[in-house]
Design a protein around this motif. Sequence first.
Motif, PDB file in Angstrom:
ATOM      1  N   LEU A 146       0.822  -1.205   0.000  1.00 15.98           N
ATOM      2  CA  LEU A 146       0.000   0.000   0.000  1.00 15.98           C
ATOM      3  C   LEU A 146       0.856   1.254   0.000  1.00 15.98           C
ATOM      4  CD1 LEU A 146      -2.838  -0.956   2.506  1.00 15.98           C
ATOM      5  CD2 LEU A 146      -2.980  -0.763   0.023  1.00 15.98           C
ATOM      6  N   HIS A 147       1.788   1.347   0.915  1.00 14.75           N
ATOM      7  CA  HIS A 147       2.560   2.581   1.046  1.00 14.75           C
ATOM      8  C   HIS A 147       3.623   2.660  -0.052  1.00 14.75           C
ATOM      9  CE1 HIS A 147       4.895   5.785   2.893  1.00 14.75           C
ATOM     10  NE2 HIS A 147       3.850   6.000   3.689  1.00 14.75           N
ATOM     11  N   PRO A 148       3.810   3.830  -0.629  1.00 16.06           N
ATOM     12  CA  PRO A 148       4.833   3.961  -1.686  1.00 16.06           C
ATOM     13  C   PRO A 148       6.225   3.529  -1.205  1.00 16.06           C
ATOM     14  CG  PRO A 148       3.501   5.958  -1.553  1.00 16.06           C
ATOM     15  CD  PRO A 148       3.079   5.085  -0.414  1.00 16.06           C
ATOM     16  N   TYR A 149       6.488   3.700   0.088  1.00 19.01           N
ATOM     17  CA  TYR A 149       7.797   3.284   0.618  1.00 19.01           C
ATOM     18  C   TYR A 149       7.931   1.765   0.577  1.00 19.01           C
ATOM     19  CZ  TYR A 149      11.555   2.428   3.953  1.00 19.01           C
ATOM     20  OH  TYR A 149      12.698   1.988   4.550  1.00 19.01           O
ATOM     21  N   ARG A 163      -5.696  -4.165   7.209  1.00 16.76           N
ATOM     22  CA  ARG A 163      -4.433  -3.504   6.871  1.00 16.76           C
ATOM     23  C   ARG A 163      -4.460  -2.058   7.356  1.00 16.76           C
ATOM     24  NH1 ARG A 163      -2.800  -4.913   0.766  1.00 16.76           N
ATOM     25  NH2 ARG A 163      -0.800  -4.269   1.637  1.00 16.76           N
ATOM     26  N   LYS A 164      -3.282  -1.508   7.581  1.00 18.03           N
ATOM     27  CA  LYS A 164      -3.193  -0.109   7.985  1.00 18.03           C
ATOM     28  C   LYS A 164      -2.138   0.566   7.130  1.00 18.03           C
ATOM     29  CE  LYS A 164      -4.294  -0.846  12.838  1.00 18.03           C
ATOM     30  NZ  LYS A 164      -3.632  -1.185  14.102  1.00 18.03           N
ATOM     31  N   VAL A 165      -2.365   1.833   6.810  1.00 16.64           N
ATOM     32  CA  VAL A 165      -1.375   2.564   6.022  1.00 16.64           C
ATOM     33  C   VAL A 165      -1.393   4.034   6.407  1.00 16.64           C
ATOM     34  CG1 VAL A 165      -2.952   2.984   4.084  1.00 16.64           C
ATOM     35  CG2 VAL A 165      -0.468   2.946   3.683  1.00 16.64           C
ATOM     36  N   ARG A 166      -0.225   4.653   6.316  1.00 14.06           N
ATOM     37  CA  ARG A 166      -0.098   6.076   6.611  1.00 14.06           C
ATOM     38  C   ARG A 166       0.231   6.800   5.305  1.00 14.06           C
ATOM     39  NH1 ARG A 166       1.293   8.656  11.383  1.00 14.06           N
ATOM     40  NH2 ARG A 166       1.886   6.726  12.402  1.00 14.06           N
ATOM     41  N   CYS A 167      -0.811   7.081   4.525  1.00 16.63           N
ATOM     42  CA  CYS A 167      -0.571   7.752   3.244  1.00 16.63           C
ATOM     43  C   CYS A 167      -1.883   8.375   2.767  1.00 16.63           C
ATOM     44  CB  CYS A 167      -0.069   6.748   2.210  1.00 16.63           C
ATOM     45  SG  CYS A 167       0.233   7.493   0.605  1.00 16.63           S
ATOM     46  N   PHE A 168      -1.831   9.673   2.373  1.00 14.32           N
ATOM     47  CA  PHE A 168      -3.038  10.332   1.877  1.00 14.32           C
ATOM     48  C   PHE A 168      -3.518   9.681   0.596  1.00 14.32           C
ATOM     49  CE2 PHE A 168      -1.266  14.196   4.150  1.00 14.32           C
ATOM     50  CZ  PHE A 168      -2.171  14.088   5.193  1.00 14.32           C
ATOM     51  N   GLU A 224       4.811   9.913  -5.748  1.00 16.82           N
ATOM     52  CA  GLU A 224       3.383  10.204  -5.857  1.00 16.82           C
ATOM     53  C   GLU A 224       2.979  11.432  -5.053  1.00 16.82           C
ATOM     54  OE1 GLU A 224       0.565   6.862  -5.522  1.00 16.82           O
ATOM     55  OE2 GLU A 224       2.355   5.632  -5.267  1.00 16.82           O
ATOM     56  N   ALA A 225       3.959  12.091  -4.434  1.00 18.16           N
ATOM     57  CA  ALA A 225       3.628  13.137  -3.471  1.00 18.16           C
ATOM     58  C   ALA A 225       2.831  14.274  -4.109  1.00 18.16           C
ATOM     59  CB  ALA A 225       4.905  13.685  -2.846  1.00 18.16           C
ATOM     60  N   LYS A 226       1.799  14.700  -3.389  1.00 16.98           N
ATOM     61  CA  LYS A 226       1.009  15.876  -3.795  1.00 16.98           C
ATOM     62  C   LYS A 226       1.320  17.013  -2.820  1.00 16.98           C
ATOM     63  CE  LYS A 226      -1.630  13.693  -6.918  1.00 16.98           C
ATOM     64  NZ  LYS A 226      -0.672  12.596  -7.133  1.00 16.98           N
ATOM     65  N   LYS A 227       0.655  18.150  -3.047  1.00 14.08           N
ATOM     66  CA  LYS A 227       0.930  19.313  -2.222  1.00 14.08           C
ATOM     67  C   LYS A 227       0.655  19.035  -0.735  1.00 14.08           C
ATOM     68  CE  LYS A 227      -0.139  24.253  -2.113  1.00 14.08           C
ATOM     69  NZ  LYS A 227      -1.311  24.414  -1.228  1.00 14.08           N
ATOM     70  N   ILE A 228      -0.472  18.379  -0.489  1.00 20.86           N
ATOM     71  CA  ILE A 228      -0.876  18.150   0.904  1.00 20.86           C
ATOM     72  C   ILE A 228       0.145  17.305   1.684  1.00 20.86           C
ATOM     73  CG2 ILE A 228      -2.288  16.126   0.293  1.00 20.86           C
ATOM     74  CD1 ILE A 228      -4.158  16.994   2.592  1.00 20.86           C
ATOM     75  N   CYS A 229       0.865  16.436   0.962  1.00 23.85           N
ATOM     76  CA  CYS A 229       1.817  15.533   1.627  1.00 23.85           C
ATOM     77  C   CYS A 229       2.924  16.307   2.340  1.00 23.85           C
ATOM     78  CB  CYS A 229       2.439  14.573   0.620  1.00 23.85           C
ATOM     79  SG  CYS A 229       1.232  13.556  -0.220  1.00 23.85           S
ATOM     80  N   GLY A 230       3.254  17.487   1.802  1.00 24.10           N
ATOM     81  CA  GLY A 230       4.296  18.282   2.432  1.00 24.10           C
ATOM     82  C   GLY A 230       3.755  19.168   3.540  1.00 24.10           C
ATOM     83  N   GLU A 231       2.425  19.230   3.665  1.00 24.41           N
ATOM     84  CA  GLU A 231       1.829  20.149   4.628  1.00 24.41           C
ATOM     85  C   GLU A 231       1.311  19.455   5.869  1.00 24.41           C
ATOM     86  OE1 GLU A 231      -1.086  21.908   2.156  1.00 24.41           O
ATOM     87  OE2 GLU A 231       0.342  23.284   1.193  1.00 24.41           O
ATOM     88  N   LYS A 232       0.649  18.325   5.669  1.00 30.13           N
ATOM     89  CA  LYS A 232       0.035  17.653   6.808  1.00 30.13           C
ATOM     90  C   LYS A 232       0.574  16.241   6.948  1.00 30.13           C
ATOM     91  CE  LYS A 232      -4.087  20.170   7.632  1.00 30.13           C
ATOM     92  NZ  LYS A 232      -5.371  20.556   7.075  1.00 30.13           N
ATOM     93  N   MET A 233       0.646  15.807   8.194  1.00 36.42           N
ATOM     94  CA  MET A 233       1.099  14.452   8.465  1.00 36.42           C
ATOM     95  C   MET A 233      -0.076  13.487   8.352  1.00 36.42           C
ATOM     96  SD  MET A 233       3.462  12.381  10.216  1.00 36.42           S
ATOM     97  CE  MET A 233       4.367  13.381  11.366  1.00 36.42           C
ATOM     98  N   SER A 274      -2.350  10.208   9.001  1.00 34.65           N
ATOM     99  CA  SER A 274      -2.464   9.288  10.141  1.00 34.65           C
ATOM    100  C   SER A 274      -2.422   7.858   9.617  1.00 34.65           C
ATOM    101  CB  SER A 274      -3.772   9.485  10.878  1.00 34.65           C
ATOM    102  OG  SER A 274      -4.018  10.840  11.045  1.00 34.65           O
ATOM    103  N   LEU A 275      -2.199   6.955  10.558  1.00 37.88           N
ATOM    104  CA  LEU A 275      -2.227   5.540  10.202  1.00 37.88           C
ATOM    105  C   LEU A 275      -3.694   5.120  10.230  1.00 37.88           C
ATOM    106  CD1 LEU A 275      -0.199   3.174   9.724  1.00 37.88           C
ATOM    107  CD2 LEU A 275      -0.467   2.642  12.138  1.00 37.88           C
ATOM    108  N   VAL A 276      -4.213   4.739   9.077  1.00 38.41           N
ATOM    109  CA  VAL A 276      -5.644   4.401   9.044  1.00 38.41           C
ATOM    110  C   VAL A 276      -5.849   2.970   8.568  1.00 38.41           C
ATOM    111  CG1 VAL A 276      -6.442   6.750   8.671  1.00 38.41           C
ATOM    112  CG2 VAL A 276      -5.863   5.316   6.709  1.00 38.41           C
ATOM    113  N   GLU A 277      -6.965   2.423   8.993  1.00 39.20           N
ATOM    114  CA  GLU A 277      -7.270   1.050   8.607  1.00 39.20           C
ATOM    115  C   GLU A 277      -7.870   1.033   7.218  1.00 39.20           C
ATOM    116  OE1 GLU A 277      -9.616  -1.977  10.914  1.00 39.20           O
ATOM    117  OE2 GLU A 277      -8.438  -1.042  12.517  1.00 39.20           O
ATOM    118  N   VAL A 278      -7.418   0.134   6.389  1.00 36.99           N
ATOM    119  CA  VAL A 278      -8.027  -0.046   5.074  1.00 36.99           C
ATOM    120  C   VAL A 278      -8.195  -1.544   4.841  1.00 36.99           C
ATOM    121  CG1 VAL A 278      -7.171   2.068   3.998  1.00 36.99           C
ATOM    122  CG2 VAL A 278      -5.753   0.029   3.989  1.00 36.99           C
ATOM    123  N   GLU A 279      -9.096  -1.879   3.995  1.00 43.27           N
ATOM    124  CA  GLU A 279      -9.361  -3.275   3.616  1.00 43.27           C
ATOM    125  C   GLU A 279      -9.521  -4.184   4.835  1.00 43.27           C
ATOM    126  OE1 GLU A 279      -6.318  -4.618   0.959  1.00 43.27           O
ATOM    127  OE2 GLU A 279      -6.352  -2.744  -0.177  1.00 43.27           O
ATOM    128  N   GLY A 280     -10.002  -3.625   5.919  1.00 41.91           N
ATOM    129  CA  GLY A 280     -10.317  -4.450   7.091  1.00 41.91           C
ATOM    130  C   GLY A 280      -9.131  -4.806   7.951  1.00 41.91           C
TER     131      GLY A 280
END
Lengths: 338, 306
Positions: free
Chosen positions: A250-253, A315-320, A296-305, A307-313
């Motif tokens: 999920l995360h680009p990293y 899994r968790k990811v920290r990415c807008f 993939e970074a957008k403008k918001i990525c440089g402005e706000k941190m 959060s780690l959110v749950e996806v697909e039940g």
Amino acid sequence: MGKRKLLEIKDLTVKFFTEDGTVNAVERVSFDIEKEETLGVVGESGCGKSVTALSVMRLLPSPPAKITSGKILFEGEDLLSKSEAEMRRIRGNLISMVFQEPMTSLNPVFTIGHQISEAIVLHQKLSKKEARERAIEMLRLVGIPNPEKRYWEYPHQLSGGMRQRVMIAMALSCSPKLLIADEPTTALDVTIQAQILDLIERLKEKVGMSVLMITHDLGVIAEMAKRVVVMYAGQVVEESPCEDIFENPLHPYTAGLLKSIPKLEGKKSRLHVIEGNVPNPLNFPSGCRFHPRCFEAKKICGEKMPSLVEVEGNRKVRCFMRGSFPEEVLAIERAGRN
Amino acid sequence: MAGYIVRRLIMALPVLVGVSLITFILLNVVPGDPVLEMMGKHVDPLTLEKVREQLGLNDPLYVQFGRFLFNALRGDLGKSFKTGQPVTQMIMDTFPTTVKLALSSAFVAIVLGITVGIISAVKQYSFFDHAAMITALAGISAPIFWVAVVAQLVFGLQLKWLPISGYSSPKHMILPAVVLGIRFAASIARYTRSAFLEVIRQDFIRTARAKGLAERAVIFGHALKNAMIPVVTIIGMQISGLLTGSLLTETIFAIPGLGRLSIWALSNRDFPLVQGIVLFTAVVFVIGNLIVDISYAFLDPRVRLQ
């Protein structure tokens, strides 16, 4: 649900107060390990994975390190509120650790037998003779030939792989509930690596323990772990079941890490690299800590941190770009918490 | 082990010959005539020549040196020009006093130095650490004749606690032993501290803590033996130095030891006595170093004597 959990790390934050400034080594890291589960923690050097492990053992050098907030629940009890004497009864007994450097992790001036017996005498209250028998049994268990003779040998008489086996024997001598393996194979030859991983896997079944496998090697994770936590710059950026992360990171990293593994089959091309460097922990970038290196970074990525959110039940990811945008992200996080 | 010791002692022979040769050359190039020194300035030239002939001083230098070596091998270091006594006898008369002084100051120094060093390392950058290390630096830097005189003034003349010189009771030993020991303690403390600081940062110390060992067991069980390896070298070398007599301390406190005998031999141009003392000193150092090397094997299993 809570009953199956052996270790729960909740919002752990560790800072190093140095002359150059405050290093945010670990920031609000949370993850759990279930009983008899192997959890992998991956990340580059300096991402905070070893600091997290040492926090569980309460072995961080303080000063300069300080756990500023969070909880580490082991069987429901907070390790961070335990006294030093209580921690000593846990270390090497209920929670053991195997370190990265087998060449330097054993004391050169004592026999390996003495070093294994020491923990047994301390925690199991056995006599010296009984401890010796138990230590020899452990040496046999980790596949050291001629353990009666090896018992009396010094670390310098053993190869790196053998020393790591000794470290494992020492760690498992009191049948711990949790083994923290901090890069146990990094310093070893590839063939020896596989043997050591096999050994940990086999003994995990035998002892019935959970394993926290810390590594920067995704190959090790694929081999060992059921679930993976990916750390970057002191934060958890992704948590997924093992098979999902390899198929669909999920995360680009995480995606970048997977792409930078050399492949034997298929078309040969230049190896993928993640552009840029690991950020300086004295001065992390604003917003998402990975954004300066993220394609993939957008403008918001440089402005706000994010959060780690749950996806697909599960899994968790920290990415807008994978979770959702801030307001919704916060809402989901609130919902997920309560 | 026995083979190793024998080999080391055989290897020491060239060292001893070299030391003797250098001393012999130096004695013969420095100004001053031993016979004049012995007989007084107003002696008649004929007698002077006769005595020279008797002492063998008219022989070529290589013959004189050869004779010295040949006799030394048989344990005979010749007779003192000044007293006529055998040199070995004179050394053996003064050596026990020096040994007593050396061992008492070494005891003070080792106990004090190692204790302070360990506390300083474990409590690095604490007030104790800073205070101890500044004191130690002062202890190393202060010239021993100054420390000795100050000690005599304060504890002998002002407070009248201790006798300031001489050698007739154990009480007489306290001031010289402490004065000699302070400098030794200071260097042991500094070496112990730095060795300890290096050891307690090692991975195996973290392993010991991860086992659940108490801090005391980590420090005294796991760190101490490792940290002692470099400290033992310093202690060994310093004790050899102490055993061969401290020239200044023995002179200032009027202790009839090897150090004072050396000064006396030099100022009287007593060639055989000087030669004998230097050779004896070299032997003590050779044996001292050998003991240090053997003790390594006990402290560090990686060292195998061969």
